[in-house]
Design an enzyme around this catalytic site. Sequence first.
Site, PDB file in Angstrom:
ATOM      1  N   ASP A  67       3.703  -9.464   4.037  1.00  0.00           N
ATOM      2  CA  ASP A  67       2.327  -9.153   3.671  1.00  0.00           C
ATOM      3  C   ASP A  67       2.095  -9.283   2.165  1.00  0.00           C
ATOM      4  O   ASP A  67       3.048  -9.411   1.385  1.00  0.00           O
ATOM      5  CB  ASP A  67       1.944  -7.746   4.167  1.00  0.00           C
ATOM      6  CG  ASP A  67       3.053  -6.715   3.934  1.00  0.00           C
ATOM      7  OD1 ASP A  67       3.919  -6.950   3.080  1.00  0.00           O
ATOM      8  OD2 ASP A  67       3.041  -5.680   4.607  1.00  0.00           O
ATOM      9  N   ASN A 136       2.718   6.391   8.357  1.00  0.00           N
ATOM     10  CA  ASN A 136       1.651   6.446   9.371  1.00  0.00           C
ATOM     11  C   ASN A 136       1.967   5.558  10.586  1.00  0.00           C
ATOM     12  O   ASN A 136       1.131   5.393  11.462  1.00  0.00           O
ATOM     13  CB  ASN A 136       0.298   6.068   8.760  1.00  0.00           C
ATOM     14  CG  ASN A 136       0.197   4.602   8.342  1.00  0.00           C
ATOM     15  OD1 ASN A 136       1.097   3.801   8.604  1.00  0.00           O
ATOM     16  ND2 ASN A 136      -0.907   4.244   7.704  1.00  0.00           N
ATOM     17  N   HIS A 138       2.807   2.238  10.492  1.00  0.00           N
ATOM     18  CA  HIS A 138       2.516   0.801  10.378  1.00  0.00           C
ATOM     19  C   HIS A 138       3.795  -0.012  10.214  1.00  0.00           C
ATOM     20  O   HIS A 138       4.811   0.488   9.727  1.00  0.00           O
ATOM     21  CB  HIS A 138       1.492   0.507   9.275  1.00  0.00           C
ATOM     22  CG  HIS A 138       1.991   0.622   7.867  1.00  0.00           C
ATOM     23  ND1 HIS A 138       1.169   0.914   6.801  1.00  0.00           N
ATOM     24  CD2 HIS A 138       3.219   0.458   7.318  1.00  0.00           C
ATOM     25  CE1 HIS A 138       1.873   0.918   5.689  1.00  0.00           C
ATOM     26  NE2 HIS A 138       3.115   0.651   5.969  1.00  0.00           N
TER      27      HIS A 138
HETATM   28  P1  PGA Z   1       8.218   2.347   1.982  1.00  0.00           P
HETATM   29  O1  PGA Z   1       7.150   1.492   2.784  1.00  0.00           O
HETATM   30  O2  PGA Z   1       9.512   1.662   2.180  1.00  0.00           O
HETATM   31  O3  PGA Z   1       7.757   2.286   0.555  1.00  0.00           O
HETATM   32  O4  PGA Z   1       8.189   3.730   2.552  1.00  0.00           O
HETATM   33  C1  PGA Z   1       7.452   1.112   4.086  1.00  0.00           C
HETATM   34  C2  PGA Z   1       6.283   0.406   4.705  1.00  0.00           C
HETATM   35  O5  PGA Z   1       5.142   0.741   4.378  1.00  0.00           O
HETATM   36  O6  PGA Z   1       6.507  -0.476   5.535  1.00  0.00           O
END
Ligand code: PGA
Length: 243
Positions: A67, A136, A138
Site C-alpha cells: 500500500d 483494528n 486491517h
Molecule cells: P504496525 O502496523 O506494524 O505499525 O502495527 C501494522 C499494520 O497496520 O498493518
Amino acid sequence: MNVTIFSGAAALAAAVADIVAERVRRSPSLVLGLPTGRTPLGLYRQLVRASREGGIDFSRVTTFNLDEFLGVLCHEAGSYRQYMERHFFRHVNLDRRQVHFLDGAADDPQAECDRYETAIEAAGGIDLQILGIGANGHIGFNEPGDRLVARTHVVRLRVETRRANASLFGGDVDRVPRYALSMGMATILHARAIVLMATGAEKAGCVAAMINGPLATRTPASFLQLHPEVRVLLDQAAARTLK
Ligand code: PGA
C-alpha cells in the site's frame, strides 16, 4: 492457520527472516509481497544483515508493496516508498526494475490500482506475502467496515490508522493523508503463501478475532482463514487472548 508463538519480537523477526531466506534460496526469482509499519522493522534488519553476510541473494527477487498513501510523492519522507528505501531497499541487492510500488501521486488513482494488478499478474502472482495487522484488524489498508473490496483500490483511512501512522508525518495526525491505495482482499488472498506477524498487547484483540472469530468485514484479517497456507507468527503479548 498455522500459529507459532515466540518469546519476543526479535525471535519472531529472525524466524520470518529464515522463512524468506529459505524461500529465496529455493526459488531465487521469488515474488515477494511486503508490508510497512513498526512490526516488520526487525524483519528488515535481519534480512539486511543476512544479505550483507551473503546468506540471501535478492538480485532476482521481485517485490510488491501492499500500500501507499494517496497524494504523497514517492520521494517524500512520509511515503511508504521512503520507509522501504530507509529500512530495506537501499541496503540489499534488489534489482530496482523488479521493485514495484503503488504511486500515491498518480493522476488517475484507479488507473494506477489497475496497473498494479496487471503488474502482479505479469510477474506470475505473489509467491510469498508478508503481512502485519492493524490493531483494528486491517491487512494492507483494507479497513474494517460493512464491505471489503477485492482488488487494488483507493481506501479512506480510519482515524485510528492515521493515528498509528502519525510518526511518519512528524507526529501530526492531521498531516497523515486521509486516503491511500491498497492491494485488495483478493489480491492478498491470491498470494500462494502468507506469513502474518503481530507483536504487542495492542494486537491481542485483533489476532484473536482473526483466528477464532467468524469471517467478518469488521475484521478484514479474518478472511485469511479461507487461505490454505497462512502462517501466523506472534509474540506472547499478541497471543494472550487466543483460545
Ligand atoms: P504496525 O502496523 O506494524 O505499525 O502495527 C501494522 C499494520 O497496520 O498493518
